[in-house]
Write an enzyme that holds these catalytic residues in place. Structure first.
Site, short mmCIF file in Angstrom:
data_model
loop_
_atom_site.label_atom_id
_atom_site.label_comp_id
_atom_site.label_asym_id
_atom_site.label_seq_id
_atom_site.Cartn_x
_atom_site.Cartn_y
_atom_site.Cartn_z
N LYS A 1 1.12 -1.00 -0.16
CA LYS A 1 -0.05 -0.14 0.18
C LYS A 1 0.78 1.01 -0.36
O LYS A 1 0.11 2.11 -0.88
CB LYS A 1 -1.15 0.10 1.42
CG LYS A 1 -2.40 -0.81 0.93
CD LYS A 1 -3.18 -0.47 1.95
CE LYS A 1 -4.37 -2.16 1.11
NZ LYS A 1 -5.43 -1.71 2.47
N LYS B 1 -7.64 -11.20 -6.80
CA LYS B 1 -8.73 -10.93 -5.52
C LYS B 1 -10.14 -10.40 -6.10
O LYS B 1 -9.88 -9.30 -6.71
CB LYS B 1 -8.16 -10.92 -4.66
CG LYS B 1 -9.35 -10.92 -3.32
CD LYS B 1 -8.04 -10.42 -1.75
CE LYS B 1 -8.62 -9.15 -1.32
NZ LYS B 1 -8.88 -9.44 -0.12
N LYS C 1 -13.16 -4.70 -3.03
CA LYS C 1 -14.19 -3.51 -2.57
C LYS C 1 -13.48 -2.27 -3.84
O LYS C 1 -14.24 -1.40 -4.18
CB LYS C 1 -14.02 -3.07 -1.07
CG LYS C 1 -15.18 -3.87 -0.32
CD LYS C 1 -15.15 -2.92 0.93
CE LYS C 1 -14.20 -3.57 2.07
NZ LYS C 1 -13.22 -3.64 2.48
P1 ATP Z 1 -9.91 -3.26 -0.23
O1 ATP Z 1 -9.88 -3.03 -1.61
O2 ATP Z 1 -10.54 -2.49 0.55
O3 ATP Z 1 -8.50 -3.66 0.44
P2 ATP Z 1 -11.33 -5.94 0.30
O4 ATP Z 1 -12.60 -5.78 -0.74
O5 ATP Z 1 -10.24 -6.58 -0.35
O6 ATP Z 1 -11.21 -4.78 0.18
P3 ATP Z 1 -10.64 -6.03 3.10
O7 ATP Z 1 -11.62 -5.52 3.94
O8 ATP Z 1 -9.68 -6.26 2.75
O9 ATP Z 1 -11.30 -6.45 1.77
O10 ATP Z 1 -11.04 -7.53 3.70
C1 ATP Z 1 -12.79 -8.08 4.97
C2 ATP Z 1 -12.47 -9.12 4.48
O11 ATP Z 1 -12.87 -9.75 3.90
C3 ATP Z 1 -11.68 -10.48 5.50
O12 ATP Z 1 -10.98 -11.21 5.94
C4 ATP Z 1 -10.78 -10.26 3.52
O13 ATP Z 1 -10.22 -12.03 4.05
C5 ATP Z 1 -12.58 -11.39 2.93
N1 ATP Z 1 -11.88 -11.16 1.64
C6 ATP Z 1 -11.92 -9.47 1.03
N2 ATP Z 1 -12.44 -10.08 -0.66
C7 ATP Z 1 -12.00 -11.79 -0.52
C8 ATP Z 1 -12.72 -12.75 -1.55
N3 ATP Z 1 -12.01 -11.99 -2.95
N4 ATP Z 1 -13.03 -13.37 -1.10
C9 ATP Z 1 -12.79 -13.72 -0.12
N5 ATP Z 1 -13.36 -13.18 0.94
C10 ATP Z 1 -12.65 -11.78 0.45
#
Ligand code: ATP
Ligand code: LTN
Length: 326
Positions: A111, A192, A195
């Site tokens: 990041k 992945k 969000k």
């Molecule tokens: P950002 O894009 O803001 O980093 P993110 O969508 O990657 O957000 P996080 O807020 O980092 O998600 O994660 C919240 C939870 O959701 C964590 O427990 C993470 O492991 C889970 N998670 C996030 N993306 C996935 C995915 N694609 N598949 C399964 N679990 C996920």
């Protein structure tokens, strides 16, 4: 009863990945563990947020927790910034964490590279996460693979603190979602589903309208060949669709492969879309009932009262052990 805790950042409307990988897991755990679920808003401000959008994301995330089946009777639900002890405990832990340890965190490395003007909060973020966890003496921390290193750091900090000052913290363990619960981007299935992704076509958000969800799934990238087979390395697109089907239907990979043995990719996509739309419609219906009711406030009042009492005791104990007293 063993305790489990997790938090999600209010950085946007949650995705199908967050739902399957995090929230659905907590819905399962709430029946077997004493569960703590919070909105990690202090974590989200480690990168710039628009204040209006942030406030709306916090409220929306809380409503989505409930709409997705989180039972307020079985969970302590709270907003991190309302519990003033988290940041205080974090400071006491920060003074027992080495610069070198934080420099090794891979999330920080990623990041900070993306944004040259990163804040010092981005650097100390894992210590705040350790505070969230260690405050409640939890047995398990529900996280995805990307957060495992942070839980390991929380363990190291706790072990060191206990050695130096006496028995203060329980040593927690990461509780990882089952194999296969990582949902990938629909356009680039080697990435992945996230969000903060910039391509909306690859990401399903729980509040997207269902026609667009259907379109995104029907337009998902698939692989060469015709066979519907789970093989993430050579068939990442098809494997991702199978994974979504498995996660929402409760069937096994083998059963799903069998079901679609002589079928085309288009048929798999249609069935996946039906499943997702069905589940999302139900969530959206509940969300709309909750979002403007007073239910959330009542739940938060109970949650903050309960968790502040625990956190206050832990903070006082830490201060006493460290010599911070009259
Ligand atoms: P950002 O894009 O803001 O980093 P993110 O969508 O990657 O957000 P996080 O807020 O980092 O998600 O994660 C919240 C939870 O959701 C964590 O427990 C993470 O492991 C889970 N998670 C996030 N993306 C996935 C995915 N694609 N598949 C399964 N679990 C996920
Ligand atoms: N860093 C986590 C969110 C988070 C968390 C926590 C998860 C903050 N504090 C404590 C588990 C336990 C994330 O970005 N997913």
């Amino acid at each position: 009863m063993k305790k489990v805790l997790t938090g999600l950042q209010p950085t946007g409307v949650i995705t199908l990945g967050n739902y399957i990988g995090a929230i659905k897991q907590m819905v399962k755990y709430q029946d077997i563990y004493d569960s703590y679920l919070f909105v990690a808003d202090l974590h989200s401000i480690t990168i710039p947020q628009d204040p209006k959008e942030l406030a709306s994301n916090i409220k929306s995330l809380l409503a989505l927790y409930l709409a997705c089946g989180i039972d307020p009777k079985k969970n302590k639900i709270f907003i991190q910034s309302e519990n003033l002890y988290h940041a205080n405990i974090s400071w006491l832990l920060e003074c027992n964490t080495y610069f070198g340890e934080l420099s090794r965190m891979t999330q920080f490395k990623d990041k900070s590279q993306k944004n040259k003007n990163f804040t010092s909060g981005l650097f100390t973020y894992p210590v705040l996460m350790a505070a969230d966890i260690l405050t409640y003496d939890v047995d398990y921390v529900a996280v995805g693979l990307d957060q495992k290193q942070h839980v390991e750091l929380a363990r190291d900090i706790a072990i060191r603190f206990n050695k130096k000052f006496g028995d203060v913290f329980k040593i927690p363990e990461p509780l990882m979602a089952q194999e296969g619960t990582k949902i990938m981007d629909l356009v680039d299935p080697t990435k992945k589903m996230s969000k903060s992704s910039t391509n909306p076509k690859g990401v399903i958000r729980l509040l997207d309208d269902v026609d667009s969800i259907r379109k995104k799934i029907m337009g998902a990238t698939t692989d060469s060949g015709m066979e519907i087979k789970y093989d993430p390395e050579n068939k990442p697109g098809v494997s991702n669709l199978i994974n979504i089907y498995v996660s929402l239907s409760g069937k096994t990979i083998k059963e799903v492969e069998e079901m679609f043995k002589d079928k085309k990719y288009g048929e798999l996509k249609k069935e996946v879309a039906d499943l997702v739309v069905n589940e999302v419609l139900d969530i959206q219906k509940k969300y709309n009932e909750i979002i403007n009711s007073d239910e959330i406030n009542k739940i938060l009042d109970d949650g903050i009262k309960y968790t502040c009492e625990i956190a206050k005791k832990k903070f006082e104990l830490m201060k006493n052990k460290m010599g911070l007293h009259r």
